[in-house]
Design a protein around this motif. Structure first.
Motif, mmCIF file in Angstrom:
data_model
loop_
_atom_site.group_PDB
_atom_site.id
_atom_site.type_symbol
_atom_site.label_atom_id
_atom_site.label_comp_id
_atom_site.label_asym_id
_atom_site.label_seq_id
_atom_site.Cartn_x
_atom_site.Cartn_y
_atom_site.Cartn_z
ATOM 1 N N VAL A 296 0.854 -1.285 0.050
ATOM 2 C CA VAL A 296 0.042 0.149 0.048
ATOM 3 C C VAL A 296 1.099 1.264 -0.019
ATOM 4 O O VAL A 296 0.739 2.437 -0.679
ATOM 5 C CB VAL A 296 -0.960 -0.040 1.355
ATOM 6 N N ALA A 297 1.878 1.250 0.810
ATOM 7 C CA ALA A 297 2.750 2.424 0.828
ATOM 8 C C ALA A 297 3.537 2.810 -0.426
ATOM 9 O O ALA A 297 3.736 3.900 -0.943
ATOM 10 C CB ALA A 297 3.893 2.238 1.975
ATOM 11 N N ARG A 298 3.909 1.372 -1.171
ATOM 12 C CA ARG A 298 4.711 1.647 -2.258
ATOM 13 C C ARG A 298 3.649 2.318 -3.502
ATOM 14 O O ARG A 298 3.911 3.125 -4.273
ATOM 15 C CB ARG A 298 5.078 0.258 -3.053
ATOM 16 N N ILE A 299 2.544 1.682 -3.609
ATOM 17 C CA ILE A 299 1.113 2.260 -4.578
ATOM 18 C C ILE A 299 1.097 3.582 -4.246
ATOM 19 O O ILE A 299 1.078 4.657 -4.987
ATOM 20 C CB ILE A 299 0.236 1.301 -4.566
ATOM 21 N N SER A 300 0.986 4.041 -2.951
ATOM 22 C CA SER A 300 0.777 5.380 -2.707
ATOM 23 C C SER A 300 1.775 6.378 -3.085
ATOM 24 O O SER A 300 1.561 7.596 -3.449
ATOM 25 C CB SER A 300 0.345 5.465 -1.196
ATOM 26 N N ALA A 301 3.216 6.006 -2.878
ATOM 27 C CA ALA A 301 4.207 6.833 -3.233
ATOM 28 C C ALA A 301 4.413 6.942 -4.825
ATOM 29 O O ALA A 301 4.411 8.063 -5.293
ATOM 30 C CB ALA A 301 5.384 6.203 -2.668
ATOM 31 N N ILE A 302 4.025 6.039 -5.365
ATOM 32 C CA ILE A 302 4.234 6.126 -7.064
ATOM 33 C C ILE A 302 2.783 7.095 -7.547
ATOM 34 O O ILE A 302 3.303 7.944 -8.502
ATOM 35 C CB ILE A 302 3.752 4.721 -7.579
ATOM 36 N N MET A 303 1.672 7.030 -6.986
ATOM 37 C CA MET A 303 0.624 7.690 -7.237
ATOM 38 C C MET A 303 0.858 9.151 -6.907
ATOM 39 O O MET A 303 0.636 10.217 -7.612
ATOM 40 C CB MET A 303 -0.641 7.081 -6.515
ATOM 41 N N ALA A 304 1.691 9.434 -5.765
ATOM 42 C CA ALA A 304 1.874 10.727 -5.325
ATOM 43 C C ALA A 304 2.799 11.548 -6.077
ATOM 44 O O ALA A 304 2.704 12.727 -6.549
ATOM 45 C CB ALA A 304 2.525 10.623 -3.765
ATOM 46 N N ILE A 305 3.665 10.683 -6.780
ATOM 47 C CA ILE A 305 4.788 11.301 -7.486
ATOM 48 C C ILE A 305 4.073 11.722 -8.897
ATOM 49 O O ILE A 305 4.309 12.834 -9.272
ATOM 50 C CB ILE A 305 5.914 10.275 -7.863
ATOM 51 N N LEU A 306 3.046 10.905 -9.421
ATOM 52 C CA LEU A 306 2.352 11.388 -10.786
ATOM 53 C C LEU A 306 1.675 12.565 -10.605
ATOM 54 O O LEU A 306 1.629 13.388 -11.397
ATOM 55 C CB LEU A 306 1.659 10.000 -10.949
ATOM 56 N N LEU A 307 1.019 12.637 -9.123
ATOM 57 C CA LEU A 307 0.216 13.550 -8.857
ATOM 58 C C LEU A 307 0.881 14.976 -8.937
ATOM 59 O O LEU A 307 0.432 15.880 -9.382
ATOM 60 C CB LEU A 307 -0.595 13.101 -7.500
ATOM 61 N N LEU A 308 2.053 14.941 -8.015
ATOM 62 C CA LEU A 308 2.611 16.176 -7.837
ATOM 63 C C LEU A 308 3.453 16.630 -9.153
ATOM 64 O O LEU A 308 3.406 18.093 -9.247
ATOM 65 C CB LEU A 308 4.033 15.939 -6.731
ATOM 66 N N SER A 309 3.257 16.005 -10.039
ATOM 67 C CA SER A 309 4.124 16.453 -11.414
ATOM 68 C C SER A 309 2.952 17.348 -12.050
ATOM 69 O O SER A 309 3.405 18.001 -13.025
ATOM 70 C CB SER A 309 4.411 15.345 -12.151
ATOM 71 N N CYS A 310 1.790 17.109 -11.702
ATOM 72 C CA CYS A 310 0.637 17.964 -12.312
ATOM 73 C C CYS A 310 0.374 19.271 -11.683
ATOM 74 O O CYS A 310 -0.463 20.147 -12.243
ATOM 75 C CB CYS A 310 -0.666 17.083 -12.165
ATOM 76 N N TYR A 311 0.842 19.428 -10.567
ATOM 77 C CA TYR A 311 0.696 20.728 -9.688
ATOM 78 C C TYR A 311 1.227 21.983 -10.487
ATOM 79 O O TYR A 311 0.353 22.661 -10.539
ATOM 80 C CB TYR A 311 1.403 20.868 -8.295
ATOM 81 N N PRO A 312 2.106 21.983 -11.288
ATOM 82 C CA PRO A 312 2.598 23.304 -11.969
ATOM 83 C C PRO A 312 1.453 23.660 -13.011
ATOM 84 O O PRO A 312 1.288 24.833 -13.430
ATOM 85 C CB PRO A 312 3.757 22.955 -12.382
ATOM 86 N N PHE A 313 0.978 22.579 -13.478
ATOM 87 C CA PHE A 313 -0.005 22.829 -14.643
ATOM 88 C C PHE A 313 -1.470 22.956 -14.244
ATOM 89 O O PHE A 313 -2.308 23.712 -14.611
ATOM 90 C CB PHE A 313 -0.153 21.680 -15.508
ATOM 91 N N ILE A 314 -1.836 22.456 -12.937
ATOM 92 C CA ILE A 314 -3.099 22.972 -12.265
ATOM 93 C C ILE A 314 -3.004 24.378 -12.022
ATOM 94 O O ILE A 314 -4.117 25.080 -12.106
ATOM 95 C CB ILE A 314 -3.048 22.361 -10.862
ATOM 96 N N ALA A 315 -1.782 25.126 -11.680
ATOM 97 C CA ALA A 315 -1.596 26.559 -11.356
ATOM 98 C C ALA A 315 -1.935 27.400 -12.705
ATOM 99 O O ALA A 315 -2.269 28.542 -12.575
ATOM 100 C CB ALA A 315 -0.400 26.941 -10.958
ATOM 101 N N LEU A 316 -2.064 26.710 -14.004
ATOM 102 C CA LEU A 316 -2.354 27.368 -15.044
ATOM 103 C C LEU A 316 -3.978 27.578 -15.126
ATOM 104 O O LEU A 316 -4.509 28.353 -16.012
ATOM 105 C CB LEU A 316 -1.964 26.739 -16.127
ATOM 106 N N LEU A 317 -4.840 26.951 -14.308
ATOM 107 C CA LEU A 317 -6.121 26.818 -14.521
ATOM 108 C C LEU A 317 -6.690 28.057 -13.947
ATOM 109 O O LEU A 317 -5.997 28.584 -13.002
ATOM 110 C CB LEU A 317 -6.721 25.557 -14.035
ATOM 111 N N SER A 318 -7.998 28.294 -13.880
ATOM 112 C CA SER A 318 -8.733 29.089 -13.213
ATOM 113 C C SER A 318 -9.979 29.115 -12.892
ATOM 114 O O SER A 318 -10.464 28.171 -13.642
ATOM 115 C CB SER A 318 -8.621 30.861 -14.024
ATOM 116 N N GLY A 319 -10.661 29.613 -12.068
ATOM 117 C CA GLY A 319 -12.199 29.675 -11.976
ATOM 118 C C GLY A 319 -12.511 28.125 -11.384
ATOM 119 O O GLY A 319 -12.023 27.742 -10.657
ATOM 120 N N ILE A 320 -13.795 27.681 -11.838
ATOM 121 C CA ILE A 320 -14.317 26.439 -11.398
ATOM 122 C C ILE A 320 -13.297 25.226 -11.617
ATOM 123 O O ILE A 320 -13.091 24.345 -10.734
ATOM 124 C CB ILE A 320 -15.685 26.207 -11.661
ATOM 125 N N GLY A 321 -12.694 25.381 -12.743
ATOM 126 C CA GLY A 321 -11.586 24.294 -13.104
ATOM 127 C C GLY A 321 -10.779 24.234 -11.969
ATOM 128 O O GLY A 321 -10.472 23.132 -11.795
#
Length: 430
Positions: A296-321
């Motif tokens: 469970v810890a390994r799967i969670s770490a892999i998913m967290a890495i993929l998720l954090l990679s998206c954060y800079p692109f989330i900052a490009l959004l605005s409004g409800i999105g």
């Protein structure tokens, strides 16, 4: 609060000073966690827990009344020094449940810890500066106007006071289990096996067979120490992320942030806390029972890495999105983090006998606190540095922040594999 103290000359420097305030608590806890663990093994879990909650009542209140940067540092340091309750609470959760329900007990602890990290800043976002946000309820001449960060601290202190009173009726697990050990042959045999006594060793006395292993032997317990080291790496990542997320969300768009207000950040963290509560109490025990804590810890770490990679692109959004994406990302990130920590809690407490569980958790808290002391200071410094390189050719702005967080997460993930991480089984170390 750091901005109002006026110690930071520029907006980009606020992260440095905010990190020092966060780190002072962890430094204080690192210096005293082993002591509190030994006290919990000798005198019981309950006294240490009560002392810790009383410390929250006193020093968290004083923190809200801080008039300068150094008073904030000192009150946080003293709070950390006198707050040794997390280790004994982890031991308590293992001892109060039968073996098949220990995952539920420890997931409850890690869930409470994770929700605290979320709801605390959320309360800060909603209740800080009440004279400005709610002028009809709080005047600028009142104590809440003169100390704009006192109200959220007071609410937490009052909650801690209620918990302190309720803890007086908490049953003590150490004495209860000790009585069973002295009256049960089966329990004595288990203790003898846990302390390394061999049935064929005729030279060992009955007293030595019953005597718990020394605290020094904990340092030679590789299943314990390896799980603590991995725990420290993930704790460093979590504290750095926690520090960075709020600062990043409140940073202006020109610095790569979301331009959120404290209320906006509070809403995100509150939603994350609710999602974390649902997952950990309803889903995690079943997932852990099927897969085991390490997978469970390994799967969670892999998913967290993929998720954090998206954060800079989330900052490009605005409004409800932007609102939908950042809330979903925050919920998932906190679920992954707490799932990892819960699995490591289970490994640590299964690696030692009950008579050493308080000291073992004290060692864990000391090591973790040192890494967590680096987390806020390092995270704040990293964000401040990243915001000054918006036009860099390689990973500009906040991209370098989340890249570094992913590197730390990847190191922790790799350390969950053999030969580094080992687990204690019924037949020995595996």
């Amino acid at each position: 609060m750091i901005r109002d103290f006026g110690v930071a000359e520029r907006e980009e420097d606020i992260g440095y000073y905010a990190g020092y305030v966060g780190s002072s608590f962890m430094i204080g806890r690192a210096l005293t966690s082993v002591f509190w663990g030994i006290v919990a093994d000798r005198y019981g879990r309950k006294p240490v827990i009560i002392i810790g909650t009383i410390a929250v009542v006193i020093f968290n209140t004083l923190f809200g009344l801080s008039v300068n940067f150094w008073m904030a540092i000192i009150t946080r340091f003293l709070l950390g020094s006198l707050n040794g309750l997390l280790g004994p609470i982890k031991a308590y959760a293992v001892e109060i449940f039968r073996a098949e329900y220990q995952a539920l007990g420890l997931s409850t602890v890690s869930t409470a810890w994770g929700i605290g990290l979320i709801i605390g800043p959320a309360l800060g976002g909603f209740l800080a500066q009440p004279a400005e946000k709610y002028p009809n309820l709080f005047s600028k001449e009142s104590i809440f106007g003169r100390f704009p960060y006192f109200l959220p601290c007071l609410c937490i202190s009052l909650f801690a006071l209620v918990v302190t009173i309720a803890t007086c009726w908490l049953p003590e697990t150490l004495h209860m289990h000790h009585e069973k050990k002295t009256s049960s042959n089966d329990s004595c045999d288990a203790l003898e096996a846990a302390t390394g006594a061999y049935k064929g060793d005729e030279t060992r006395t009955d007293y030595e067979a019953r005597k718990p292993a020394s605290n020094e032997s904990l340092l030679k317990n590789w299943p314990l120490m390896s799980s603590i080291i991995v725990y420290c790496i993930f704790s460093l990542h979590d504290m750095a992320y926690t520090e960075i997320f709020s600062l990043w969300a409140e940073s202006s768009r020109k610095l790569g942030g979301l331009s959120y207000t404290t209320e906006d950040v509070g809403e995100v963290l509150a939603i994350s806390g609710f999602g974390l509560l649902v997952f950990q109490l309803l889903l995690y025990p079943y997932v852990e029972r099927i897969l085991g804590p390490v997978p469970v810890a390994r799967i969670s770490a892999i998913m967290a890495i993929l998720l954090l990679s998206c954060y800079p692109f989330i900052a490009l959004l605005s409004g409800i999105g932007l609102s939908i994406m950042i809330n979903c990302a925050s919920v998932m990130k906190n679920v992954f983090s707490v799932s990892i920590i819960t699995g490591l809690f289970i490994l640590q407490n299964n690696a030692v006998d009950q008579s050493q569980r308080g000291a073992a958790n004290g060692i864990s808290m000391t090591a973790m606190s040192l890494f967590k002391a680096v987390g806020p200071a390092g995270g704040g410094a990293l964000l401040s540095w990243a915001q000054k390189r918006q036009n860099a050719a390689f990973l500009p702005g906040d991209q370098i922040v989340f890249f570094v967080l992913n590197v730390v997460e990847l190191i922790g993930l790799l350390m969950t594999f053999k030969p580094f991480l080992s687990q204690k089984t019924k037949n020995g170390t595996a």
